[in-house]
Design a protein around this motif. Sequence first.
Motif, PDB file in Angstrom:
ATOM      1  N   GLU A  35      -5.407  -4.460  -2.829  1.00  0.00           N
ATOM      2  CA  GLU A  35      -4.335  -5.047  -2.025  1.00  0.00           C
ATOM      3  C   GLU A  35      -4.369  -6.565  -2.181  1.00  0.00           C
ATOM      4  O   GLU A  35      -5.432  -7.189  -2.061  1.00  0.00           O
ATOM      5  CB  GLU A  35      -4.475  -4.674  -0.551  1.00  0.00           C
ATOM      6  CG  GLU A  35      -3.326  -5.225   0.297  1.00  0.00           C
ATOM      7  CD  GLU A  35      -3.360  -4.750   1.737  1.00  0.00           C
ATOM      8  OE1 GLU A  35      -2.485  -5.187   2.506  1.00  0.00           O
ATOM      9  OE2 GLU A  35      -4.249  -3.951   2.080  1.00  0.00           O
ATOM     10  N   ILE A  43       0.206  -3.471  -3.206  1.00  0.00           N
ATOM     11  CA  ILE A  43      -0.913  -2.505  -3.235  1.00  0.00           C
ATOM     12  C   ILE A  43      -0.856  -1.817  -4.587  1.00  0.00           C
ATOM     13  O   ILE A  43       0.160  -1.210  -4.950  1.00  0.00           O
ATOM     14  CB  ILE A  43      -0.803  -1.478  -2.098  1.00  0.00           C
ATOM     15  CG1 ILE A  43      -0.925  -2.171  -0.742  1.00  0.00           C
ATOM     16  CG2 ILE A  43      -1.879  -0.402  -2.249  1.00  0.00           C
ATOM     17  CD1 ILE A  43      -0.679  -1.260   0.440  1.00  0.00           C
ATOM     18  N   HIS A  74       4.006  -1.036  -3.045  1.00  0.00           N
ATOM     19  CA  HIS A  74       2.984  -0.066  -3.461  1.00  0.00           C
ATOM     20  C   HIS A  74       3.317   0.419  -4.872  1.00  0.00           C
ATOM     21  O   HIS A  74       4.363   1.030  -5.090  1.00  0.00           O
ATOM     22  CB  HIS A  74       2.951   1.115  -2.481  1.00  0.00           C
ATOM     23  CG  HIS A  74       1.757   2.010  -2.660  1.00  0.00           C
ATOM     24  ND1 HIS A  74       1.001   2.458  -1.609  1.00  0.00           N
ATOM     25  CD2 HIS A  74       1.177   2.531  -3.767  1.00  0.00           C
ATOM     26  CE1 HIS A  74       0.013   3.226  -2.061  1.00  0.00           C
ATOM     27  NE2 HIS A  74       0.116   3.280  -3.376  1.00  0.00           N
ATOM     28  N   ASP A 101       3.747  -8.087  -0.079  1.00  0.00           N
ATOM     29  CA  ASP A 101       2.366  -7.698  -0.366  1.00  0.00           C
ATOM     30  C   ASP A 101       2.347  -6.596  -1.422  1.00  0.00           C
ATOM     31  O   ASP A 101       3.245  -5.738  -1.456  1.00  0.00           O
ATOM     32  CB  ASP A 101       1.675  -7.191   0.899  1.00  0.00           C
ATOM     33  CG  ASP A 101       1.523  -8.269   1.964  1.00  0.00           C
ATOM     34  OD1 ASP A 101       1.810  -9.454   1.653  1.00  0.00           O
ATOM     35  OD2 ASP A 101       1.142  -7.934   3.095  1.00  0.00           O
ATOM     36  N   LYS A 158      -2.279  -9.947  -0.791  1.00  0.00           N
ATOM     37  CA  LYS A 158      -1.283 -10.476   0.135  1.00  0.00           C
ATOM     38  C   LYS A 158      -0.359 -11.451  -0.595  1.00  0.00           C
ATOM     39  O   LYS A 158      -0.810 -12.345  -1.318  1.00  0.00           O
ATOM     40  CB  LYS A 158      -1.968 -11.205   1.295  1.00  0.00           C
ATOM     41  CG  LYS A 158      -2.800 -10.287   2.199  1.00  0.00           C
ATOM     42  CD  LYS A 158      -1.916  -9.394   3.043  1.00  0.00           C
ATOM     43  CE  LYS A 158      -2.752  -8.599   4.054  1.00  0.00           C
ATOM     44  NZ  LYS A 158      -1.894  -7.632   4.791  1.00  0.00           N
TER      45      LYS A 158
END
Length: 426
Positions: A225, A189, A162, A187, A227
């Motif tokens: 977001e 964000i 994040h 991932d 992946k």
Amino acid sequence: MDTLAIPTPNRPVDATVEIPGSKSLTNRALLVAALAQGDSILENALFSDDSEYFAKCLEDLGIPIALNSQLAQVQVSGKGGEIPNKQADLFVGLAGTAARFISALVALGNGEYRLDGVPRMRERPMGDLLNVLQAGGVNINFEGNPGFMPYTIYGQGFAGGHVRLPANQTSQQLSALLMIAPYAQQDTIIEVEGTMVSQSYVKMTCRLMADFGVEVTQTNENLFEIKAGQRYQARQYTIEPDASNASYFFAAAAITGGRVRVQHLTKQSSQGDILWLNVLEQMGCQIYEGDDYTEVRGPEQLQGIDIDMNDMSDLVQTLGAIAPFATSPVTIRNVEHIRYKETERIRAVVTELQRLGVKVEEFADGLRIEPSAITPTAIETYHDHRMAMAFAVTGLKAPGIVIKDPGCTAKTFPDYFTRFFQMLEN
């Protein structure tokens, strides 16, 4: 050539023109093709200073590039997210997209990569992107002011997770992060803090990523977001004509009451600057669209407009150049971020309009231009391609306009004036 006099035709412009490929799409496609595995062919790619600096950086990183300027074709032999060379000295000129996109790319590598540009590039904002890369485990050594070129990035992969990124000065840093995020260790964000400028360019980035096989999920205006583990797929890809550069030809029709058709460009374009057609329509132009072209027909005289140009801010100069010929004032708002472009663009437009004898008011995020008689003069271009291209259009209506340093258009449109004068021959 130090200066170039602009001829003033005694009749409306009437022409059909071809515009080279989009700079923004070419540079995005170069990056994602370099990250893909295998050979991609980019058709109708732009050959200009900006795109050639970008291609040279990729070559210096060990990613094979084959350029064919006659066919407007580039072959990129992508390495699947690997950067073969462990050391490179990378020069980006004045190319903001190359600066931001290459900085993000080399974070994925495992080596030492120095980046620098011309003096103005050393003044342009890079820090928000670099802060995110540093937070993701990348070491950066600044030779001068932190957040500005020149610097060396010690790539060791991008962690993802994040991250928070301001995008109030440029959206290019956000696009850079979006494009490398599939190759992060987890991932990603991306939370955009505050107001995002030039949202249309971010949409263009996401659309191009999807064209190469990677999906971005946008849960709200400021949250993206991506992946990890997604991979770009090598492919043949045709670049649209540059909508920003088409704006000058459409503007020529607008101020002369003429007709200009641009081939292979429609309102379905992924480029935000296609919104220029809406601006011209509001000012009294007629817009005609075919399957593979768009045509603008200008009115007897343009009408004034009060407009937020945040999402098409590269066209502020184009509008500024034709605004004095409108029947009422033209007000341009919400473009403070263009003060950080190739030059301080609001100040540059105000200064050159005043040099032309135009009554103009500058404010923090824009300007207001009054209908005015034009005084013949030589236009300073400040090493800014868009100053030269835009104010050449002014000369179609007002005699005595001379463009200084016309060669600065090589940044994004090397043969601009050749095509511009061909338009007048029809």
